[in-house]
Write a protein that holds these residues in place. Structure first.
Motif, PDB file in Angstrom:
ATOM      1  N   THR B  30       0.843  -1.187   0.000  1.00  0.00           N
ATOM      2  CA  THR B  30       0.000   0.000   0.000  1.00  0.00           C
ATOM      3  C   THR B  30       0.882   1.241   0.000  1.00  0.00           C
ATOM      4  O   THR B  30       2.009   1.206   0.498  1.00  0.00           O
ATOM      5  CB  THR B  30      -0.924   0.039   1.235  1.00  0.00           C
ATOM      6  OG1 THR B  30      -0.116  -0.001   2.417  1.00  0.00           O
ATOM      7  CG2 THR B  30      -1.883  -1.129   1.240  1.00  0.00           C
ATOM      8  N   ALA B  31       0.337   2.277  -0.557  1.00  0.00           N
ATOM      9  CA  ALA B  31       1.007   3.571  -0.526  1.00  0.00           C
ATOM     10  C   ALA B  31       0.098   4.566   0.174  1.00  0.00           C
ATOM     11  O   ALA B  31      -1.111   4.595  -0.075  1.00  0.00           O
ATOM     12  CB  ALA B  31       1.323   4.063  -1.934  1.00  0.00           C
ATOM     13  N   GLU B  40       5.354   3.997   0.734  1.00  0.00           N
ATOM     14  CA  GLU B  40       4.800   2.686   0.418  1.00  0.00           C
ATOM     15  C   GLU B  40       5.454   1.632   1.288  1.00  0.00           C
ATOM     16  O   GLU B  40       6.626   1.739   1.673  1.00  0.00           O
ATOM     17  CB  GLU B  40       4.971   2.345  -1.068  1.00  0.00           C
ATOM     18  CG  GLU B  40       6.390   2.026  -1.463  1.00  0.00           C
ATOM     19  CD  GLU B  40       6.500   1.458  -2.878  1.00  0.00           C
ATOM     20  OE1 GLU B  40       5.800   1.947  -3.778  1.00  0.00           O
ATOM     21  OE2 GLU B  40       7.299   0.519  -3.075  1.00  0.00           O
ATOM     22  N   SER B  55       9.992  -1.198   1.676  1.00  0.00           N
ATOM     23  CA  SER B  55       9.364   0.119   1.771  1.00  0.00           C
ATOM     24  C   SER B  55      10.215   1.154   1.055  1.00  0.00           C
ATOM     25  O   SER B  55      11.414   0.942   0.844  1.00  0.00           O
ATOM     26  CB  SER B  55       9.172   0.530   3.233  1.00  0.00           C
ATOM     27  OG  SER B  55      10.423   0.680   3.859  1.00  0.00           O
ATOM     28  N   TYR B 128      -1.727   1.073  -9.345  1.00  0.00           N
ATOM     29  CA  TYR B 128      -2.204   1.742  -8.134  1.00  0.00           C
ATOM     30  C   TYR B 128      -3.723   1.869  -8.194  1.00  0.00           C
ATOM     31  O   TYR B 128      -4.269   2.354  -9.189  1.00  0.00           O
ATOM     32  CB  TYR B 128      -1.608   3.142  -8.020  1.00  0.00           C
ATOM     33  CG  TYR B 128      -0.103   3.166  -7.889  1.00  0.00           C
ATOM     34  CD1 TYR B 128       0.514   3.258  -6.648  1.00  0.00           C
ATOM     35  CD2 TYR B 128       0.713   3.086  -9.014  1.00  0.00           C
ATOM     36  CE1 TYR B 128       1.892   3.279  -6.528  1.00  0.00           C
ATOM     37  CE2 TYR B 128       2.092   3.105  -8.905  1.00  0.00           C
ATOM     38  CZ  TYR B 128       2.671   3.206  -7.661  1.00  0.00           C
ATOM     39  OH  TYR B 128       4.041   3.225  -7.562  1.00  0.00           O
TER      40      TYR B 128
END
Lengths: 111, 132
Positions: B30-31, B40, B55, B128
């Motif tokens: 996830t960002a 992220e 990350s 995304y």
């Protein structure tokens, strides 16, 4: 970006070669967690979180981890990880990174 | 789209095709986009099956052309034009990074990076999707 290898590459002298001993994964993790290494013209902090800060004049954030018995690092924007064998000097407070292409980088622990 | 349109949480599905090793790695994560930052976090699954947390963070800010993306230390990375299809380029000596963005909608977009250098040759496709 190959931070470590790009900065200081040493050719180990024959006189020192016998003092270096290979490190296994657990030793690498224990040695680097929350420690700072000084290179000839740069320094690097290895946070236990997996983040690492390299400075050779300006800050550059990356990630590090241990995979098997290798130290691995990643630097944005690159998506790949470069991995290195590691050795410690049994006579001095220093370690060295051995790249797959024969590059060797020595770091001294900042205590 | 301006930075405010990106603010929130996004799911990321990433496929990394390494042409040198002829392997494929995946990233699921996830960002979080907000303020001036993109952060992220997720899990990388290498071709050999090894998994680990991964990350990265960038600085985002509005600019005349779109969104200016910088590294955490403030160095410029590239400018993203968040509309339709657009491209951008970054030279990180000795490697060339070329990206093509495809904004299907405000909630769903793709970044395809092609990276080439003396020791790099891979394509990284990131999708995304806005989380509700």
């Amino acid at each position: 970006m190959l931070r470590i290898a790009a900065i200081i590459t040493f050719t180990a002298s024959m006189g020192h070669a016998e003092n270096w001993v290979p490190m296994v994964g657990a030793q690498i993790e224990a040695a680097l967690n929350d420690q700072t290494l000084d290179y000839k013209a740069a320094w690097q902090v290895f946070h236990a979180s997996g983040r690492t800060l390299y400075n050779a004049g300006h800050d550059s954030w990356g990630s590090w981890r241990v995979e098997g018995d290798k130290y691995c690092s990643e630097w944005p924007p690159n998506a790949g990880w470069d991995c290195y064998d590691m050795e410690r000097d049994i006579d001095a407070d220093r370690v060295r990174f051995l790249g797959a292409r024969g590059d060797i980088t020595i770091g001294w622990f900042r205590r | 789209m301006k930075l405010i349109d990106f603010e929130g949480n996004w799911s990321i599905e990433r496929r990394i095709e390494d042409h040198l090793s002829d392997t494929v790695s995946h990233f699921l994560g996830t960002a979080q986009i907000g303020g001036d930052g993109y952060k992220e976090i997720g899990k990388m699954v290498l071709a050999n099956g090894n998994e680990f947390e991964s990350s990265r963070s960038y600085l985002w800010s509005d600019c005349d052309e779109g969104i200016e993306i910088r590294f955490e230390d403030g160095r410029p990375f590239h400018i993203m034009v968040p509309s339709g299809q657009s491209s951008a380029h970054h030279w990180c000596d000795p490697d060339q990074y070329d990206v093509e963005y495809d904004f299907q909608s405000k909630q769903d977009w793709t970044a395809t990076w092609k990276v080439k250098g003396p020791r790099k040759d891979y394509v990284m496709i990131s999708r995304y999707r806005k989380q509700s």
